[in-house]
Design an enzyme around this catalytic site. Sequence first.
Site, short mmCIF file in Angstrom:
data_model
loop_
_atom_site.label_atom_id
_atom_site.label_comp_id
_atom_site.label_asym_id
_atom_site.label_seq_id
_atom_site.Cartn_x
_atom_site.Cartn_y
_atom_site.Cartn_z
N GLU B 48 0.83 -1.22 0.00
CA GLU B 48 0.00 0.00 0.00
C GLU B 48 0.86 1.26 0.00
O GLU B 48 0.61 2.19 -0.76
CB GLU B 48 -0.92 0.03 1.24
N ASN B 52 1.15 3.93 -3.06
CA ASN B 52 0.87 5.36 -2.87
C ASN B 52 2.01 6.22 -3.43
O ASN B 52 1.75 7.21 -4.10
CB ASN B 52 0.70 5.68 -1.38
N ARG B 106 -8.58 2.75 -7.92
CA ARG B 106 -8.12 2.72 -6.55
C ARG B 106 -9.31 2.67 -5.60
O ARG B 106 -10.37 3.21 -5.90
CB ARG B 106 -7.26 3.97 -6.24
#
Lengths: 103, 145
Positions: B48, B52, B106
């Site tokens: 994650e 990002n 997303r």
Amino acid sequence: MPATCQNEGRQLCWSLEGEIDHHRAQNISQALEREISLRLPQSLELDFSRVTFMDSSGIALVLRAHRLMSELGGSLTLKAVPRQAARVLRAAGLHRLIPMETR
Amino acid sequence: MKPINSAKIEFLSRSANEGFARSSVACFAAQLDPTLEELGDIKTAVSEAVTNAIVHGYPDQLGRVLIKLRLFPENLLEITVQDWGVGIPDIQQARQPMYTTGGEERSGMGFTIMESFMDNIRVRSTPGRGTVVIMRKKISLRTRP
């Protein structure tokens, strides 16, 4: 091909495999969307038995499948979800929205 | 506090490196003898944070992503994921579940996953300068058979 698929009548079974992350999610999602619009299934089963890893990209993928099946008035179920992927889906509360069978 | 062990991994913000990044961190964490579940949590949180950096840190260009790993006494693992990209204008908003600027691809659940799978997470960001995410997790001490 990121996924394979079998079709029996208006039931579509779509098998996911390997690691589902941001790098692969777009291809998988597009392929699944193509298959859904081609076959217009009444029920879609996403088979996770060959999935080895999944991050939040899989949440977006499952939600998209859920939305497409809702538009068709059909149902979505998740089959043989491994523990790690199940933890990710549960963190997003998807187990309350979509029937999920874990392995 | 002085770390017992440390490592650094640096790579270009290409999405192909997401798998490399989480697997490398898992290899480093393996020395703590984590359970499969703990290892899965670490890989997911790293995936994650790195995603990002790649998607939101460098939306229109390639840049550097750095992972710093530090191991402290009592099985405490610290993972820092840093980029020198566009930064986050409002960290509180970015950490909200379902909030995303990434469109339908997303889910907006990245920070929520990091928060629930790691013991704690700190985020520092300056618009135009980049973002640092520091995550910590204590791995359970297991008695070997």
